[in-house]
Design an enzyme around this catalytic site. Sequence first.
Site, PDB file in Angstrom:
ATOM      1  CD  GLU A 352      -9.716  25.781  13.149  1.00 45.14           C
ATOM      2  OE1 GLU A 352      -9.494  26.507  14.192  1.00 45.14           O
ATOM      3  OE2 GLU A 352     -11.068  25.191  13.100  1.00 45.14           O
ATOM      4  CB  CYS A 448     -14.785  28.910  19.282  1.00 43.29           C
ATOM      5  SG  CYS A 448     -14.411  28.603  17.601  1.00 43.29           S
TER       6      CYS A 448
END
Lengths: 689, 689
Positions: A352, A448
């Site tokens: 990521e 998240c």
Amino acid sequence: MDENAIFYAGRELSLPVLNIVQLNKTLHVKGDEEMKTVVNDTFWNRYKELVRTGMIPYQWKVLNDDIDIKIEKERNDASIPSEKSHAIENFKIAAGRTKGEHYGWVFQDSDVYKWLEAAAYTLKNHWDDDLKKITDEVVDLIADAQEKSGYLNTYFTIMEPDHKYKRLGESHELYCAGHFIEAAVAYHQATGSQKALDIAIKLADHIDASFGPEDGKIHGCDGHEEVEIGLMRLYHLTGEKRYLKLSEYFLLQRGQDPDFFKRQFREDTGKPAIGGLYNAPLTYFQIHAPILEQDSAEGHAVRLVYMCTALADVAASTGNKDLEAVCRKIWRNIVDKRMFITGGIGSTVNGESFTLDYDLPNDTMYCETCASIGLIFFARQMLRLSADGEFGDVMERALYNTALAGMALDGKHFFYVNPLEVVPEKSEKDPTKSHVKVVRPDWLGCACCPPNLARLIASVEDYVYSESGKDILVNLFIKSEMVRGYEDGEVTVRIDADYPRDGKVSIHVNNSTKDAVKIGVRIPGWCDKAGGKVIDGNGESTIEDCAVVAEKGFWYAECSAGATDIELELDMTPKRWYANPLVSEDVNKVSIARGPQVFCAEGVDNGDNLHLLMLPKSAALKCSWQDELLEGVEVIEADGLRTVAAREGGLYRTTKAKSSEPARIKMIPYYAWANRGRNEMRVWLNEKE
Amino acid sequence: MDENAIFYAGRELSLPVLNIVQLNKTLHVKGDEEMKTVVNDTFWNRYKELVRTGMIPYQWKVLNDDIDIKIEKERNDASIPSEKSHAIENFKIAAGRTKGEHYGWVFQDSDVYKWLEAAAYTLKNHWDDDLKKITDEVVDLIADAQEKSGYLNTYFTIMEPDHKYKRLGESHELYCAGHFIEAAVAYHQATGSQKALDIAIKLADHIDASFGPEDGKIHGCDGHEEVEIGLMRLYHLTGEKRYLKLSEYFLLQRGQDPDFFKRQFREDTGKPAIGGLYNAPLTYFQIHAPILEQDSAEGHAVRLVYMCTALADVAASTGNKDLEAVCRKIWRNIVDKRMFITGGIGSTVNGESFTLDYDLPNDTMYCETCASIGLIFFARQMLRLSADGEFGDVMERALYNTALAGMALDGKHFFYVNPLEVVPEKSEKDPTKSHVKVVRPDWLGCACCPPNLARLIASVEDYVYSESGKDILVNLFIKSEMVRGYEDGEVTVRIDADYPRDGKVSIHVNNSTKDAVKIGVRIPGWCDKAGGKVIDGNGESTIEDCAVVAEKGFWYAECSAGATDIELELDMTPKRWYANPLVSEDVNKVSIARGPQVFCAEGVDNGDNLHLLMLPKSAALKCSWQDELLEGVEVIEADGLRTVAAREGGLYRTTKAKSSEPARIKMIPYYAWANRGRNEMRVWLNEKE
């Protein structure tokens, strides 16, 4: 209790939510030298109400596994826990109220904390006894889950009590602590809850006692930056310098001992919580070099911007020029070379992460919602370091595009990854694109983003204004009122606007102090023509083009005691944008933006194979407001062309397909895409010279 | 022994390797009704000598772990065995000659078999007592490793003797068997070795006794197709129909019981040999539908083309029209929608697989060397089904581009993945591109490609000619001589050419039979103008444009008894090629090819940021032969432009960068790229209208 009552910091205010004209009369407490802001904006009220009435209750049910939804993995990976959330249950088990095992990611606690923080901001603006009862109970639950020492983390308390702080590369213990501290500060500020604050202080003190340069303490930091932000917020609230110093210590510790995480992992006998994390390169954790030597955005994008947020906060709070210089270098690298036009960051799913300069692939990128939220945090702190409109530009770009795209218009579906180009079949049939979802899932295995977005929207007022020395800066054009108290009075700034639908912005300043105050109004970088007018006791002065006279992106008006009106007119004509030619993915392509909003073409409006569309360079871009569409959006249309492609026949030919047919190209704001089912989408359109 | 002696089928021929003029006098054995071909071609002799003198000895050392090289993983994956080859050692352990554990992939044996097959072809053309001694010893070793039952697989014999044929999804047992059978047939044909053939027959009989529709046999197939090819070769050699039937059974079994692999895996108690393989979709194994219902190229690209090779062979050998129809459908899907211009196939690293129609990304694709080799096998079998030049076109495209690109010019470095666009930093910094190597490694953890390429090159003569009914087809323009015996005489076809450097091809036919024979000469699909002339006893006839009169890509000449000369002149002017507009990756881009060779631009000739280059549509393409460069290549140059890009300044602007400077664009044949160190490369160049 009056449903329309408006609250600030737990005190009922005298005005209904849709009328903040007299807010300043009740809001300010003499000597309270902080900016306090209430938003009452057409565009943002919808989002804030969505958070209050939709996201907060919805996410509460999710956290309690009390709703029948489909939790999707954020990408094809068998190790992603996606059966349920279990986040509240984890706390109950850790608190000894029930029995069981921890479930979910090692950082599952942070979902609860971010939800609590969002609820706190919501309560600040809109009191709700029922919600307050729930949040107080959550605080009680957290208090019960906290160990006597102050340690707080349900995964390690339940599963690995003998391995606390022993695998910091993966454990997210300090990351979760940081999120709790942020939530506790917000909850204390919103409701006055001492209990939440006490847990946070006890936790921070436990961390302070465990980490630091002194002998006997752990000389390390967390794999995922966040505690540094929490500690700074606790410092700002309490004034306790130990928290500032600890935050600074954690930051400076990065890269000092690059083998620390792997060494801890080798030495610890516990079970790995996140498989494979230690194979990640050092850049993933931003530990490849001492932080003072870092000058580019490397590794996991969310970690990087969280690190920079704390770094800029510490720099602004201490005046440390070395830290500031690091912030500025990394900022330049992001903004000049590693940011998508939508304000998205992170060019690859693998880790990521950031990759390299000008590597901005539109279809395989990551552009995590949380990363753009973190970029907004970073920009906000940078505005404390200097009054540079670019910080506001980037904040606005990330906010109005990628951050909001992270959520469906119903507030109940979420993107983790925000592509600039999607062909549904490619995501479905090529597992290397499995992270690029085509329709927002109900919830995600790694959750998240949804509560992160909730807390951002619920506190968007905190991004509208800022202070630079004695000047007050207007960063965002959100209809709102801000009061800043001084010893001898207060300054009220009221923004009246219907932005981004309209470019007309009225700013009413009321200064009851004896000194003049300079109000800096950001002239957005996207705006090359802005008219301005200042009306005060001395009469009216007009400025032909504020974009020209702006200093580093801010146009300043000197406001003496009394009332001053600032009238601003931003040119909202849609524009063609081109990427730096070094971005190979965007060669011969054009992106359309109107004001801060980047537009995109969707299949539902334009048919499949959006790459066949060509937008002529000379085509007029026609704007129209469509009230019925996507909760009300501006639509841009243009006469374009569509290459006629034969489905049959050879793949390769010596003659170029030239045949094309007229195509009316219709574009909508990027944030609103994927709200009409599975379809193609494209931000960068092929341009025809 | 004379170093220049040339051998065929183990018999010394009377002519030196560089002079095959009189080959037909010695080659043919009366009544031997097969085509026998010897190549003596400038372009291919270099490659064949490289195999003989370089690859065979080099790979032998590698297989024996007798050379100090760096074995690279084919992509970032901790589970890839890359310490050593250990392939010969595995056989020694299985044979009981040494003690130890198996190391490497479960299909490591196949590296030895493909090497043996390559050595066999080499021996056929160039006798070498020393090599023959080694290969005989390898055959002895394999014989010792074979179990009494006929079962042969070192992994299972050593590691999991109780789990044979119990995990066919991953075990590659039949895959390895197929490769041994191919090698054994080739070795028998080259050297007359009965021992190799006996092992193969014993192995095939053991498989035949174990698998099939009958009660008590396993009703399944291998996860990786290959045994079907081996069985067909054994059938062609021996005439034993059981092998044909078994091959057909394995093919028809695909998709009949889609849960078979997973069920075996669930039921078996052994240790998984390839982790995660069972998470792959059914398409990966081509078991998503009964084979007769399959109509597109799905899943692992090598598996798919191996499956199709066997399928077309069975169809051609049995006349089964249903099987033929499947071959044709899958062929059309590959060629019309899923093949890169370089003849590469497989659009994604994930599963090394096909994805969907027109999804041909130039920088993230797979394009495995083995997959293009398999496509060549498939094309060769399709030529048996019908005389359609397209099969030769694709064979030639894959051969002269992706297959040869799989190897460095030194014959000692190999690509597994063959990209059409590379920026080294992207492969290095974005792990999702870790499979795209920038420079060919010495060897690969999964070493399927290097020996596969060796066996293809060593047997390239088998692809030059084919038979269609009574016609003889000339598929490739490789300088060579072919003899086909008939009951009443023979037909010799001699090709004289310096292809692909030159487009002039002379074909000399000598027919000593009483009937006329039709010689079909492929007029390549890339060639839109070809002049032809036929000279025989009746005089000379000229055909203005063979491309026009060709039937399905072949131009036929009727050759009566005696000599016929066919003169062909293919227009080698370089051409601009365009992809079907549905290929989104290639919009506004052009690829240059000369004859069968696709060209590319490399950084070493053109500087970095190749995407900044623009080739004007009108620019002249200048060809020149450069003898010193890359072992001799044609170079294409053109006057192009390079966009001037500022490294500093904003990423996004409302004005398009227009400044450009003249740039001489230099291109080399794709197969020769990456022989001058780490640098950028690009096949599809941006075109300027």
